[in-house]
Design a protein around this motif. Structure first.
Motif, PDB file in Angstrom:
ATOM      1  N   PHE A   4      -2.648 -12.647  -2.702  1.00  0.00           N
ATOM      2  CA  PHE A   4      -1.609 -12.578  -3.738  1.00  0.00           C
ATOM      3  C   PHE A   4      -0.262 -12.133  -3.149  1.00  0.00           C
ATOM      4  N   LEU A   5      -0.300 -11.101  -2.287  1.00  0.00           N
ATOM      5  CA  LEU A   5       0.950 -10.613  -1.681  1.00  0.00           C
ATOM      6  C   LEU A   5       1.512 -11.620  -0.697  1.00  0.00           C
ATOM      7  N   SER A   6       0.671 -12.377  -0.023  1.00  0.00           N
ATOM      8  CA  SER A   6       1.173 -13.423   0.864  1.00  0.00           C
ATOM      9  C   SER A   6       1.904 -14.487   0.067  1.00  0.00           C
ATOM     10  N   ALA A 180      17.386  -3.322  -4.655  1.00  0.00           N
ATOM     11  CA  ALA A 180      16.529  -2.797  -3.586  1.00  0.00           C
ATOM     12  C   ALA A 180      15.153  -3.416  -3.720  1.00  0.00           C
ATOM     13  N   TYR A 181      14.615  -3.992  -2.614  1.00  0.00           N
ATOM     14  CA  TYR A 181      13.324  -4.696  -2.611  1.00  0.00           C
ATOM     15  C   TYR A 181      12.522  -4.214  -1.415  1.00  0.00           C
ATOM     16  N   GLY A 182      11.210  -4.045  -1.575  1.00  0.00           N
ATOM     17  CA  GLY A 182      10.369  -3.658  -0.450  1.00  0.00           C
ATOM     18  C   GLY A 182       9.008  -3.167  -0.903  1.00  0.00           C
ATOM     19  N   SER A 345       6.087  -3.747  -4.026  1.00  0.00           N
ATOM     20  CA  SER A 345       4.897  -4.599  -3.990  1.00  0.00           C
ATOM     21  C   SER A 345       3.713  -3.789  -3.454  1.00  0.00           C
ATOM     22  N   GLU A 346       2.500  -4.045  -3.980  1.00  0.00           N
ATOM     23  CA  GLU A 346       1.339  -3.220  -3.665  1.00  0.00           C
ATOM     24  C   GLU A 346       0.118  -4.087  -3.397  1.00  0.00           C
ATOM     25  N   ARG A 347      -0.784  -3.537  -2.545  1.00  0.00           N
ATOM     26  CA  ARG A 347      -2.120  -4.102  -2.351  1.00  0.00           C
ATOM     27  C   ARG A 347      -3.141  -3.073  -2.832  1.00  0.00           C
ATOM     28  N   PHE A 363       1.205  -6.466 -13.121  1.00  0.00           N
ATOM     29  CA  PHE A 363       2.466  -6.901 -13.731  1.00  0.00           C
ATOM     30  C   PHE A 363       3.632  -6.802 -12.740  1.00  0.00           C
ATOM     31  N   ILE A 364       3.631  -5.754 -11.907  1.00  0.00           N
ATOM     32  CA  ILE A 364       4.707  -5.610 -10.904  1.00  0.00           C
ATOM     33  C   ILE A 364       4.671  -6.780  -9.937  1.00  0.00           C
TER      34      ILE A 364
END
Length: 825
Positions: A4-6, A180-182, A345-347, A363-364
Motif C-alpha cells: 500500500f505504501l509503495s 509538509a510531507y513525510g 504515512s505509516e506501515r 484514512f491517512i
C-alpha cells in the motif's frame, strides 16, 4: 501495508516489476529522476545490507552529511562497481515562479536509533542541494532539490528558504501554500507548527509567517491590512473546525465562477490582532487536534491540519484630506496563505497500530494516496486530461496548490537511518514528482468599492459644508464692501502725496550727482599731477641703484685682485720656506767649515707677508646649519640608544620566561620517566612471578600485572570484550596539557606519533585533546593488528600510560567533539 505504501509513493500506480522490488518506477524525461538501476552482484557470503545496525561507518563524514560503510575486511567482487543512480530534479534552474518548490529536511537520530547504533542512509550536500540515498555500500541514488537541510539546520534558515517567498507573494495578492510531507515521526509538525514557547529559535513556519505579515503591515504607511485566520483538521475524511469543536462536519464546495474552495457551514474565523493573540488561538486549537501513541512516534498526528490565513490590503486614503485630493479608485488585494501539516504515512508493521489507531492510519494513507495520484496525473502528460481531485477531501482542499493558481512550497522530511530505507525512498520520489508541477499564478486585485463609496461620501460632505459657508460669507462681504471702498479712497490719497514726495527727492538726487561729478574731475587732475611727480622720483631712484650696483661690481673686482695677490704671496712664502730648508740642509753638511756664516744667515729675519681673508657670510650660515643638523642627529642617536636598552631588557625577560617553561617541562618529563621505570620494574617482577607460578601476598598485584602483559604480548583471546583490539585507540597520560598546549606543539606531537607508529603499519589519523586534563591522544591505524602491535610496544616502552580500544561510533563522537573545540577556540 508495504504494498500500500509503495503505491502511495508512486501515486497509486499498479504493481511494480519483479526486477526492482520496493523501488517504484518513475516517469523519465530529460533533467528528471529516472528509474533505479538493479543492484550489482557480489561475492558469495556478502550481503547488500550491513549485518547489524552498528555496522562500521567511515571515520570522517563526506560533505555535509554522513555515509555508511561495510565492515572491515569485506571487499567487492573483482570487476564489480557500486550501483549509482543520479536523479536530477528541476532544482533552481527553472525561472518560472509558479513551479512548485521542494525542499528536503533530514531529522537527527532519535533515541532508539542512537542506542541501536543504526547506520546512516542519507548523505546531504547543502551547498549543491543534493542528497545521496544509500541502501548499502553497493546501491545508492542521487537526487537534487531546490534546498536541502541537514540534521541540525535552524528553523530560521528553513523558513527563509521555504516560506518567506510564499509570504511575500501573499502580501502582493497571490495565493500561497506551504506543505509538509513525510513518514510519521520525521519532524513535520516541528518544522511547520512548533510554537516555540520555551525556545524562540524552535518556532515553526506557521508562527514565523504570521509574524512576517504583521511586520509588513506595520511598515506599510499607505495600505490598511486585515488579517483573518481559520484552523481546520481533516480527520478520517471529515473536515472539523479546531476553534469550534461543535462544528464537526464541514462540507467542501467550489465556486464555479472563481474556482475558490467554499466551506459550509463556514468555520470560525478570527480577526488577528497581534502575534500573542495568534499564539493563544493556536494553543486552543492544538488541544482539540487528535494525536496517538505508537512505536514510531509518541505524539503522532492522526489528522491533516490546515491553517488558512487571509491577508487583505486596501490602499484607500486613511484621512479625509487625502481622500478628497485622491482622484484614483482605491484597490483591494486579497491573498490566502495555506499552511498544511500532513499526517505521516505509516506501515502497520512498523507502528504496531491496532483498533482505532489502525482505522485512522487507513484514512491517512488513503488521502495521501489520492494526493499522490493527482500529482502523478499533473506530471504525466498522458494522464493530464483528468486529475482525480474529488477522490479525497484533502485533494479538494489543496486543489489550487497543485495545478492551480497558488504559489506552492513543499517540505519533505525523512529520517537518517538506513532502517527506513523504503519509506525514505518513497518520500524522496514523491518530492521529485511534485517539483515538476508548474502552476499559473493569478493576482487577486479588485476595486475597493466600499472604500470608493466612503471616499466619495467624504468628498460630498466637504463640498456641502463649503457651499453653506459660502452663503454666510456673501452677506459679510456686502457689509464690508462700503468700509473697503473708504479704505481704497484713503489709500489713493496717500499714494498721490507719496508721488509728490518722490518727485522732490528725485530732483535733489540729480543735484547731488552733478556736484559729485565736479569733485571727481578735480580729483582726477590731482591724481595725474601726483603720478607725474612719482614717475620722476622713481627714475632718480633707479639711477642711484644702478650707480650702487656699478660700485659693488668694482669692489667685487678689487676683492678678486686682492685674493689673487694673497695667493701669490702665499706661494712666495712657500717657496721661501723651501729655499730655507734647502739652505739648512746644505749648511748642516758644512757646519764645521761655515759655522759662522750659517749663524749669520740664520740670524737674518725672514719676512712673510700674510693676508687675512674675511669669512664669507654664506659660509657662516652653512656652518650654523651643519651645527643644527649635528645636534638633531645627536638627539636621534640618544633616542635609539634608549630604544635598544628597552629591547635588551624585554629580551632578557622573555629568555627568563622561556627558561622557566623549559625547566618545568624537563621536571615533568623526569617525573614521567621515573614513573615509567617504576612501572617497568613492577611489570618485570610480575612477569617473573607469573612464569614461575609464584603467588605471594606482597607480589599479588605485580603478578596480575605481569600476566596481563604476557596475555597481550602473546595475543591470547581470553581478554575482556572491551579490550578486544580495534583500529581506533585512545591513549591517556601521554603529556601535561597545562605545560604544553600550543598549536605548534600539537603538530609536533602528531608528527612524532606518526613517525613512531609507522614502523608497525599505516597510521591514518592522529588527534590531540589539549582541553582534557588527562592528556589524551587518539590514533586511527590501518587495521586492528597494527593497532594491537603498536599499543603493546608503546605500553612496554613508556609504562605508566593507559590505553583503550574504541568502537567506530565512539571514535566518530570524539572526532566531532575535538572539531567543535577547535572551531570555538
Amino acid at each position: 501495508m508495504s504494498e500500500f505504501l509503495s503505491k502511495l509513493a508512486d501515486g497509486g500506480k499498479g504493481p511494480k516489476k519483479p526486477s526492482a522490488p520496493g523501488a517504484p518506477k518513475m516517469p523519465t524525461r530529460p533533467g528528471s529522476a529516472g528509474p533505479s538501476k538493479p543492484s550489482m552482484p557480489t561475492k558469495p557470503g556478502s550481503s547488500a545490507r550491513p549485518a547489524s545496525p552498528g555496522a562500521a561507518r567511515p571515520a570522517t563524514p563526506t560533505g555535509s552529511g554522513r555515509s555508511s560503510m561495510a565492515p572491515a575486511g569485506r571487499k567487492l567482487a573483482e570487476g564489480v562497481k557500486p550501483r549509482q543512480s543520479i536523479h536530477e530534479g528541476s532544482g533552481s534552474s527553472s525561472g518560472n515562479p509558479g513551479r512548485v518548490r521542494v525542499a528536503l529536511r533530514v531529522r537527527p537520530m532519535n533515541k532508539e536509533e542512537t542506542e541501536t547504533q543504526a547506520a546512516y542512509g542519507v548523505e546531504t550536500e547543502q551547498e549543491t542541494s543534493k542528497i545521496t540515498l544509500k541502501r548499502n555500500q553497493w546501491d545508492e541514488d542521487h537526487f537534487t532539490f531546490d534546498a536541502v537541510f541537514a540534521e541540525h539546520a535552524s528553523q530560521q534558515r528553513v523558513y527563509e528558504a521555504v516560506a518567506e517567498p510564499i509570504v511575500e507573494s501573499v502580501l502582493k495578492g497571490f495565493n500561497g501554500t506551504v506543505m509538509a510531507y513525510g513518514q510519521t515521526g520525521t519532524g513535520k509538525t516541528h518544522t511547520l507548527g512548533n510554537l516555540g514557547l520555551n525556545d524562540v529559535s524552535s518556532q515553526g513556519i506557521m508562527l514565523r509567517s504570521v509574524a512576517a505579515i504583521f511586520d509588513a503591515a506595520a511598515n506599510d504607511e499607505e495600505g490598511t491590512y486585515t488579517v483573518t485566520a481559520s484552523y481546520l483538521q481533516l480527520y478520517m475524511e471529515t473536515v472539523q473546525d479546531l476553534w469550534d469543536p461543535k462544528n464537526q462536519d464541514i462540507n467542501i464546495q467550489e465556486d464555479r465562477a472563481t474556482g475558490e474552495v467554499l466551506l459550509e457551514p463556514k468555520p470560525m474565523t478570527h480577526k488577528l490582532k497581534d502575534l500573542q493573540h495568534f499564539v493563544g488561538l493556536m494553543q486552543e486549537g492544538e488541544k482539540h487536534r487528535t494525536v496517538a501513541n505508537h512505536k514510531l512516534n509518541a505524539h503522532s498526528s492522526r489528522s491533516h491540519a490546515v491553517l488558512m490565513v487571509t491577508v487583505q490590503r486596501s490602499d484607500a486614503p486613511k484621512d479625509a484630506v487625502r481622500a478628497t485630493s485622491s482622484l484614483s479608485a482605491p484597490t483591494l488585494q486579497r491573498g490566502k496563505l495555506l499552511l498544511v501539516d500532513l499526517a505521516g504515512s505509516e506501515r502497520q508493521k512498523s507502528t504496531g497500530a491496532s483498533g482505532q489507531v489502525l482505522e485512522e492510519s487507513k484514512f491517512i494513507n488513503l488521502s495521501l494516496t489520492s494526493l499522490g495520484k493527482c500529482i502523478n496525473c499533473l506530471v504525466d502528460p498522458s494522464q493530464a486530461s483528468h486529475v482525480p481531485y474529488r477522490e479525497s477531501k484533502l485533494t479538494r482542499l489543496v486543489k489550487d496548490s497543485f495545478g492551480g493558481t497558488a504559489r506552492t512550497s513543499l517540505v519533505v522530511t525523512v529520517g537518517p537511518a538506513v532502517t527506513y530505507y523504503n519509506e525514505t525512498s518513497n518520500t524522496i520520489k514523491f518530492g521529485q514528482r511534485a517539483i515538476k508541477i508548474e502552476n499559473s499564478l493569478r493576482k487577486r486585485e479588485l476595486i475597493d468599492y466600499k472604500g470608493l463609496c466612503k471616499q466619495q461620501q467624504q468628498q460630498v460632505d466637504l463640498l456641502t459644508a463649503a457651499l453653506e459657508n459660502s452663503e454666510l460669507d456673501k452677506e459679510e462681504a456686502q457689509q464690508n464692501s462700503a468700509a473697503l471702498q473708504a479704505m481704497l479712497d484713503k489709500e489713493s490719497e496717500i499714494e498721490r502725496k507719496a508721488a509728490e514726495e518722490m518727485e522732490k527727492l528725485r530732483k535733489q538726487i540729480e543735484e547731488k550727482q552733478k556736484e559729485m561729478e565736479m569733485e571727481k574731475h578735480k580729483h582726477d587732475l590731482e591724481m595725474s599731477s601726483t603720478k607725474a611727480g612719482m614717475a620722476g622720483q622713481m627714475e632718480a631712484l633707479q639711477k642711484q641703484i644702478e650707480e650702487q650696483l656699478e660700485v659693488a661690481a668694482q669692489d667685487r673686482e678689487n676683492l678678486q685682485e686682492y685674493e689673487k695677490k694673497a695667493m701669490e704671496a702665499q706661494e712666495q712664502a712657500k717657496e721661501a720656506e723651501e729655499r730655507a730648508q734647502n739652505l739648512q740642509e746644505k749648511t748642516s753638511s758644512l757646519e764645521d767649515q761655515k759655522k759662522s756664516e750659517a749663524e749669520k744667515k740664520s740670524a737674518e729675519p725672514v719676512t712673510v707677508i700674510k693676508y687675512v681673508k674675511e669669512k664669507d657670510p654664506q659660509a657662516v650660515l652653512r656652518e650654523k646649519k651643519l651645527e643644527n643638523v649635528l645636534m638633531i642627529l645627536q638627539r636621534e642617536l640618544i633616542d635609539l640608544k634608549g630604544k635598544i636598552d628597552d629591547m635588551e631588557a624585554k629580551h632578557k625577560e622573555e629568555l627568563t620566561t622561556c627558561h622557566q617553561s623549559w625547566q618545568n617541562r624537563l621536571i615533568y618529563e623526569l617525573k614521567t620517566k621515573d614513573k615509567q621505570i617504576e612501572h617497568l620494574q613492577k611489570t618485570v617482577e610480575g612477569c617473573k612471578a607469573a612464569l614461575s607460578n609464584q603467588q605471594n601476598v606482597q607480589t599479588d598485584k605485580n603478578t596480575k600485572l605481569g600476566r596481563t602483559f604476557l596475555d597481550k604480548v602473546l595475543g591470547r583471546k581470553n581478554m575482556p570484550a572491551e579490550s578486544q583490539p580495534t583500529k581506533w585507540v585512545r591513549l591517556s597520560g601521554m603529556f601535561n596539557p597545562v605545560a604544553e598546549s600550543s598549536p605548534k606543539w600539537v603538530e609536533e606531537v602528531k608528527a612524532d606519533v606518526c613517525s613512531s607508529c609507522s614502523i608497525f603499519g599505516s597510521v591514518e589519523d592522529v588527534k590531540v585533546d589539549t582541553q582534557n586534563s588527562k592528556g589524551l591522544i587518539y590514533i586511527q591505524f590501518g587495521n586492528q593488528k597494527t593497532a594491537h602491535r603498536a599499543v603493546i610496544a608503546i605500553k612496554g616502552h613508556l609504562g605508566d600510560i593507559q590505553y583503550e580500544f574504541l568502537p567506530e561510533t565512539q571514535w566518530a563522537e570524539c572526532v566531532q567533539k575535538l572539531t567543535l573545540q577547535r572551531v570555538q577556540k
